[in-house]
Design a protein around this motif. Structure first.
Motif, mmCIF file in Angstrom:
data_model
loop_
_atom_site.group_PDB
_atom_site.id
_atom_site.type_symbol
_atom_site.label_atom_id
_atom_site.label_comp_id
_atom_site.label_asym_id
_atom_site.label_seq_id
_atom_site.Cartn_x
_atom_site.Cartn_y
_atom_site.Cartn_z
ATOM 1 N N ASN A 23 0.739 -1.214 -0.016
ATOM 2 C CA ASN A 23 -0.054 0.115 0.149
ATOM 3 C C ASN A 23 0.890 1.358 -0.036
ATOM 4 O O ASN A 23 0.776 2.238 0.896
ATOM 5 C CB ASN A 23 -0.973 -0.088 1.288
ATOM 6 C CG ASN A 23 -1.920 -1.066 1.116
ATOM 7 O OD1 ASN A 23 -2.764 -1.240 0.052
ATOM 8 N ND2 ASN A 23 -2.134 -1.835 2.115
ATOM 9 N N PHE A 24 1.582 1.420 -1.090
ATOM 10 C CA PHE A 24 2.406 2.832 -1.065
ATOM 11 C C PHE A 24 1.550 3.911 -1.539
ATOM 12 O O PHE A 24 1.441 4.306 -2.762
ATOM 13 C CB PHE A 24 3.275 2.495 -2.293
ATOM 14 C CG PHE A 24 4.474 1.555 -1.941
ATOM 15 C CD1 PHE A 24 5.502 1.998 -0.897
ATOM 16 C CD2 PHE A 24 4.566 0.215 -2.597
ATOM 17 C CE1 PHE A 24 6.568 1.138 -0.693
ATOM 18 C CE2 PHE A 24 5.695 -0.557 -2.185
ATOM 19 C CZ PHE A 24 6.696 -0.161 -1.455
ATOM 20 N N PHE A 25 0.830 4.323 -0.689
ATOM 21 C CA PHE A 25 -0.044 5.569 -0.764
ATOM 22 C C PHE A 25 0.609 6.704 -0.939
ATOM 23 O O PHE A 25 1.542 7.104 -0.166
ATOM 24 C CB PHE A 25 -1.027 5.878 0.256
ATOM 25 C CG PHE A 25 -1.931 4.583 0.426
ATOM 26 C CD1 PHE A 25 -3.076 4.602 -0.643
ATOM 27 C CD2 PHE A 25 -2.206 3.948 1.454
ATOM 28 C CE1 PHE A 25 -3.773 3.377 -0.496
ATOM 29 C CE2 PHE A 25 -3.043 2.830 1.733
ATOM 30 C CZ PHE A 25 -3.908 2.716 0.635
ATOM 31 N N ARG A 76 -8.034 2.925 7.323
ATOM 32 C CA ARG A 76 -8.174 4.308 6.704
ATOM 33 C C ARG A 76 -7.154 5.325 6.693
ATOM 34 O O ARG A 76 -6.451 5.285 7.955
ATOM 35 C CB ARG A 76 -9.315 5.183 7.182
ATOM 36 C CG ARG A 76 -10.876 4.639 6.917
ATOM 37 C CD ARG A 76 -12.012 5.258 7.849
ATOM 38 N NE ARG A 76 -12.018 6.639 7.320
ATOM 39 C CZ ARG A 76 -13.234 6.812 6.795
ATOM 40 N NH1 ARG A 76 -13.754 6.018 6.102
ATOM 41 N NH2 ARG A 76 -13.224 8.409 6.468
ATOM 42 N N VAL A 77 -6.932 5.850 5.588
ATOM 43 C CA VAL A 77 -5.671 7.019 5.597
ATOM 44 C C VAL A 77 -6.307 8.065 4.923
ATOM 45 O O VAL A 77 -6.943 8.404 3.880
ATOM 46 C CB VAL A 77 -4.461 6.439 4.587
ATOM 47 C CG1 VAL A 77 -3.441 7.376 4.675
ATOM 48 C CG2 VAL A 77 -3.740 5.023 4.760
ATOM 49 N N VAL A 127 -9.386 10.750 1.276
ATOM 50 C CA VAL A 127 -9.509 9.348 2.305
ATOM 51 C C VAL A 127 -9.560 8.227 1.418
ATOM 52 O O VAL A 127 -10.073 8.368 0.274
ATOM 53 C CB VAL A 127 -10.944 9.323 3.113
ATOM 54 C CG1 VAL A 127 -10.676 8.260 4.130
ATOM 55 C CG2 VAL A 127 -10.995 10.893 4.135
ATOM 56 N N VAL A 128 -8.804 7.323 1.711
ATOM 57 C CA VAL A 128 -8.822 5.946 1.288
ATOM 58 C C VAL A 128 -9.053 4.853 2.359
ATOM 59 O O VAL A 128 -8.536 5.126 3.386
ATOM 60 C CB VAL A 128 -7.582 5.482 0.294
ATOM 61 C CG1 VAL A 128 -6.181 5.542 1.085
ATOM 62 C CG2 VAL A 128 -7.732 4.299 -0.294
ATOM 63 N N CYS A 172 2.323 3.722 4.345
ATOM 64 C CA CYS A 172 2.304 2.161 4.089
ATOM 65 C C CYS A 172 1.709 1.308 5.294
ATOM 66 O O CYS A 172 2.392 0.781 5.913
ATOM 67 C CB CYS A 172 3.496 1.752 3.647
ATOM 68 S SG CYS A 172 4.320 2.448 2.159
ATOM 69 N N PRO A 173 0.358 1.330 5.625
ATOM 70 C CA PRO A 173 -0.149 0.104 6.199
ATOM 71 C C PRO A 173 0.036 -1.067 5.564
ATOM 72 O O PRO A 173 -0.318 -1.246 4.664
ATOM 73 C CB PRO A 173 -1.539 0.435 6.720
ATOM 74 C CG PRO A 173 -1.814 1.372 5.367
ATOM 75 C CD PRO A 173 -0.867 2.052 4.990
ATOM 76 N N GLU A 174 0.603 -2.249 6.152
ATOM 77 C CA GLU A 174 1.168 -3.376 5.584
ATOM 78 C C GLU A 174 0.582 -4.666 6.346
ATOM 79 O O GLU A 174 1.267 -5.318 7.205
ATOM 80 C CB GLU A 174 2.503 -3.673 5.374
ATOM 81 C CG GLU A 174 3.421 -2.399 5.020
ATOM 82 C CD GLU A 174 4.812 -2.481 4.853
ATOM 83 O OE1 GLU A 174 5.272 -3.708 5.094
ATOM 84 O OE2 GLU A 174 5.488 -1.177 5.015
ATOM 85 N N PRO A 175 -0.490 -5.009 6.083
ATOM 86 C CA PRO A 175 -1.503 -6.114 6.783
ATOM 87 C C PRO A 175 -1.013 -7.284 5.975
ATOM 88 O O PRO A 175 -1.363 -7.394 4.645
ATOM 89 C CB PRO A 175 -3.020 -5.831 6.752
ATOM 90 C CG PRO A 175 -3.199 -4.747 5.671
ATOM 91 C CD PRO A 175 -1.560 -4.247 5.339
#
Length: 322
Positions: free
Chosen positions: A195-197, A264-265, A273-274, A295-298
């Motif tokens: 998740n490279f936002f 949520r970012v 928002v995503v 990058c939240p990485e679940p």
């Protein structure tokens, strides 16, 4: 035209033709609300040819209401560099690495069969020698791209499919995965989405908030003073500058339900928002951020018996105020 001029023109046209021929293959999809631009897998000219991430689904730009949600976040680019990649990209843990001897092979789904060098342990940032990359196929519709990775090599045989679809009438991207085990051994691995936002090229700092459906906890790393855990949120206190990062690794607090895969970012400045929703329980979590990406990485667990298949999906809901 004299001879030197003709010679110059010839080499100029040759160079131009070479540049066109080696341009990374790409495509674009849209549902009228969201537009996504993607690079496609290609062993010779693909934008990403590293050995860390799955080669499918590299979204280098995604726009909704003139806001951008993914993009280039790194300074240095090489096609085989482990993190020279963009978008919501997946990475599978290696299979068979620990049992392989030096010079033998191990498997990375979405990449192929790799050679194990003489080293103490697997290193995700290393580029490994690719022995067998399998066969990639892609097909496209107006609002979706479908990838197939067909891999065959002894006991390791699988058919991996990945489809990115922009939902009709909604600002939503769905990533659907299927992994069928055509080999003789069970496939056991974890996979995570990095998740490279990159949201409107906004610097990582006080305008960002990351929210969880649980209370996160864990050791703050990198630049610990840059952010804090505030209830169910990560709140940034200071900007992340070049050469710095902020991370929580590992991040804990989630339970055994897939309901905790709901993140949520948010950027309070651009009012974008995503929301990220997965359909599998989280088994491991890393949070990492750099100057221009969050990058939240679940991680989820994948287990597929021979002859069987498994499926999972991730949904991205985008919102922005006019």
């Amino acid at each position: 035209m004299n001879k030197p001029a003709r010679t110059f023109l010839f080499f100029a046209l040759f160079a131009l033709g070479s540049a066109v021929d080696t341009k990374p293959p790409e495509t674009e999809i849209t549902n009228g609300l969201v537009t996504a631009k993607l690079y496609l897998p290609d062993a010779d000219h693909g934008y990403y040819r590293g050995t860390r991430f799955d080669w499918a689904g590299v979204v280098y730009d995604l726009t909704y209401k003139n806001h951008h949600y993914f993009g280039k976040w790194f300074d240095h680019y090489e096609p085989t560099l482990h993190d020279a990649i963009m978008g919501p990209v997946d990475a599978f843990d290696p299979i068979g690495y620990d049992s392989a001897k030096t010079g033998e092979s191990f498997l990375k789904i979405g990449v192929g069969l790799l050679e194990k060098p003489e080293e103490e342990k697997y290193t995700f940032s290393k580029t490994y020698k690719l022995l067998n990359g399998g066969k990639w196929r892609t097909s496209k519709k107006q609002h979706s791209v479908h990838y197939t990775h067909d891999f065959k090599n002894g006991k390791y045989q699988y058919l991996y499919t990945k489809t990115l679809t922009l939902t009709e009438g909604k600002p939503e991207l769905i990533i659907e995965h299927t992994l069928k085990n055509n080999g003789s051994d069970a496939i056991e691995t974890n996979v995570f989405n990095h998740n490279f936002f990159v949201m409107d090229q906004q610097p990582t700092g006080p305008d960002f908030v990351v929210k969880f459906p649980f209370t996160p906890n864990g050791e703050l790393k990198g630049k610990p003073a840059a952010a804090a855990i505030d209830g169910n949120k990560i709140v940034y206190k200071d900007q992340i500058n070049k050469g710095e990062y902020f991370a929580i690794s590992p991040l804990s607090g989630y339970g055994e339900s897939a309901n905790d895969y709901d993140l949520r970012v948010e950027n309070t400045k651009t009012k974008t928002v995503v929301r990220i929703i997965g359909d599998r329980p989280i088994v491991k979590f890393v949070y990492w951020s750099a100057p221009s990406t969050l990058c939240p990485e679940p991680y989820i667990h994948i287990s597929v018996a021979p002859g069987q298949a498994t499926r999972w999906r991730i949904a991205y809901e985008f919102s922005a105020q006019d």
